[in-house]
Enzyme design. Structure first.
Site: not given
Ligand code: NAI
Length: 476
Positions: A51, A74, A79, A137, A199, A224, A229, A233-234, A238, A344, A397, A405, A409
């Site tokens: 991003h 990006s 983003s 990322d 990332e 990650n 991180k 960050d997550n 968020c 993501h 963020h 984070s 990196q």
């Molecule tokens: P995580 O693996 O810690 O959490 C995801 C959760 O979703 C898990 O607990 C899993 O059991 C649950 N899950 C899976 N399928 C499901 C379903 N059908 N119904 C309900 N729950 C379900 O992953 P994390 O780190 O929380 O990341 C989640 C997403 O967010 C990823 O795609 C990551 O890349 C993205 N992300 C986005 C950020 C942003 O700024 N927008 C920042 C960091 C991560």
């Protein structure tokens, strides 16, 4: 210098915000101070796909200060912060007429065709050579190199089938065009790359899949899963930016509303806490009994989406999984329910299915905010076309958390670039002493006073006075 951004005249505004961000990014500033004399990244040609925000600008200029030659895109079509992109291109010593910074190929609101064109541009240097490092990322740059090399070996790029998402067809077209332009290009690129630092959760998932299948072409560091991180960050990132996304997109009062958070991993935990902080009644959905129990013991109602789809006001998907909110779910939601994703990729919400509902009408309220009106007259509001809403509708963020984070990196880039032979092909996390170092670099700014172990205490719990303080299996 070759580059493509929206508007170079935004560079001064970008530079002013970069200056403020630098103060809020003590980890990156400390790394600049530690390494800018020795320049451990001299000779590194880093292609970055992350991003293109103000915080990323500080990351890019840190990599440059450490000696790297950098090209950037990006990793999402919505983003980019155009003033950040402009400032990076103009650079610290350049002007609009004579830009002296880093080639960036990114603007807010790219089409998918433009997005993959940008990725291709950043993966080749003007002399035709390839990068020797990737900073990724979500894994799109890594995917393009791997798929390109795979199809070159197979002798043909397949054609997308009717059932494939539109984006897959765009990726295949990009590869067909680039292989026709220069056969062997992707095989050479894959061989040139010493490693990738990834990332996010979703990109890391892709890397482990490739490692398992034996198709990973170069070593990878999973940034990650540094504690500093994903547990920061997550979660805390968020916790801040999910509300920012909702507010800038809709400005709807969150207090009193029923908000559904799908997934209670790191991102889900941050989002749930933030929405509760605004006075929403938060309901969590989970598939993992451990995370479901955590949510319950944190005081959230845990149920299925089916149970609440018709009554909730705000939906946020945080799963990294696909088809979480289907077209059928959306058609049953109440009038002006807000539907958003912070994971993501955009496939957590079935946007393609929504568009195919007979009689549906899409009305743009403003860019990245759309009302979808069903034939019975009721409608829902979808943020950022189902793409990550905190970066699509707001500015992602804040700097302080991204400093954690991005310090990981930079350290990961230095590790892979300078100690390549210590990392055979595989996926690695940074050692704990480096994770602790990243945290340490952020304590002073918050006025944190750390207690020091006595020698006797350290011996009693079996650690070194200097750390690491926890075994690798500790979960924080
Ligand atoms: P995580 O693996 O810690 O959490 C995801 C959760 O979703 C898990 O607990 C899993 O059991 C649950 N899950 C899976 N399928 C499901 C379903 N059908 N119904 C309900 N729950 C379900 O992953 P994390 O780190 O929380 O990341 C989640 C997403 O967010 C990823 O795609 C990551 O890349 C993205 N992300 C986005 C950020 C942003 O700024 N927008 C920042 C960091 C991560």
């Amino acid at each position: 210098m070759d580059y493509k951004v929206a508007d170079l005249s935004l560079a001064d505004f970008g530079r002013r915000e970069i200056r403020l961000a630098e103060h809020e990014m003590p980890g990156l500033m400390a790394v600049r101070k530690e390494y800018s004399a020795t320049k451990p990244l001299r000779g590194a040609k880093i292609m970055g796909s992350l991003h293109m925000t103000i915080q990323t600008a500080v990351l890019i200029e840190t990599l440059v200060d450490l000696g790297a030659d950098v090209r950037w895109v990006s990793c999402n079509i919505f983003s980019t912060q155009d003033h950040a992109a402009a400032a990076v291109v103009v650079g610290r010593d350049g002007t609009q007429d004579d830009p002296k910074g880093v080639p960036v190929f990114a603007w807010k609101g790219e089409t998918l065709e433009e997005y993959w064109w940008c990725t291709d541009q950043a993966l080749q240097w003007p002399d035709g050579s390839a990068p020797n490092m990737i900073l990724d990322d979500g894994g799109d740059a890594t995917l393009l190199v791997h798929k390109g090399a795979e199809y070159e070996k197979a002798g043909a790029v397949p054609t997308a089938s009717e059932d494939d998402p539109h984006e897959w067809g765009v990726i295949l077209d990009t590869l067909r065009r680039t292989i026709a332009d220069r056969p062997g290009r992707w095989t050479e690129t894959a061989a040139e790359i010493k490693g990738v630092t990834e990332e996010t959760t979703t990109g890391v998932h892709r890397l482990y899949e490739m490692a398992k299948a034996g198709t990973l072409a170069f070593p990878a560091i999973n940034v990650n899963d540094s504690v500093t991180k994903s547990k920061f960050d997550n979660k805390y990132g968020c916790r801040h930016s999910v509300i920012d996304g909702l507010n800038r997109a809709t400005d709807v009062l969150i207090g009193g509303k029923v908000a559904v958070v799908c997934g209670y991993g790191d991102v889900g935990k941050g989002c749930s806490e933030a929405l509760r902080g605004q006075g929403a009644r938060v309901i969590v959905t989970e598939i993992d009994p451990i995370c479901a129990l955590q949510a319950a013991m944190d005081g959230f109602q845990v149920t299925t989406l089916e149970d609440v789809v018709e009554t909730a006001d705000i939906f946020v998907t945080t799963t990294g999984n696909f088809n979480i909110i289907t077209a059928d779910h959306m058609s049953r939601m109440k009038h002006q329910a807000i539907v958003s994703n912070i994971g993501h990729f955009d496939n957590e919400i079935d946007m393609a299915g929504l568009a195919k509902i007979p009689g549906i009408e899409k009305i743009e309220i403003k860019p990245q905010v759309h009302e979808w009106r069903f034939s019975d007259g009721h409608s829902i509001i979808v943020l950022a076309e189902g793409r990550l809403m905190n970066l699509g509708c707001a500015t992602g963020h804040p700097s302080f958390v991204m400093s954690n984070s991005f310090t990981n990196q930079v350290i990961a880039q230095i590790e892979l670039y300078t100690k390549t032979e210590e990392y055979p092909i595989g996926v690695y996390v940074l050692p704990k002493h480096l994770d602790e170092k990243v945290a340490r670099l952020h304590l002073d700014a918050l006025g944190v006073k750390l207690t020091e172990l006595t020698k006797e205490q350290a011996a009693y719990i079996g650690v070194d006075v200097e750390g690491p303080y926890k075994p690798d299996h500790y979960r924080y």
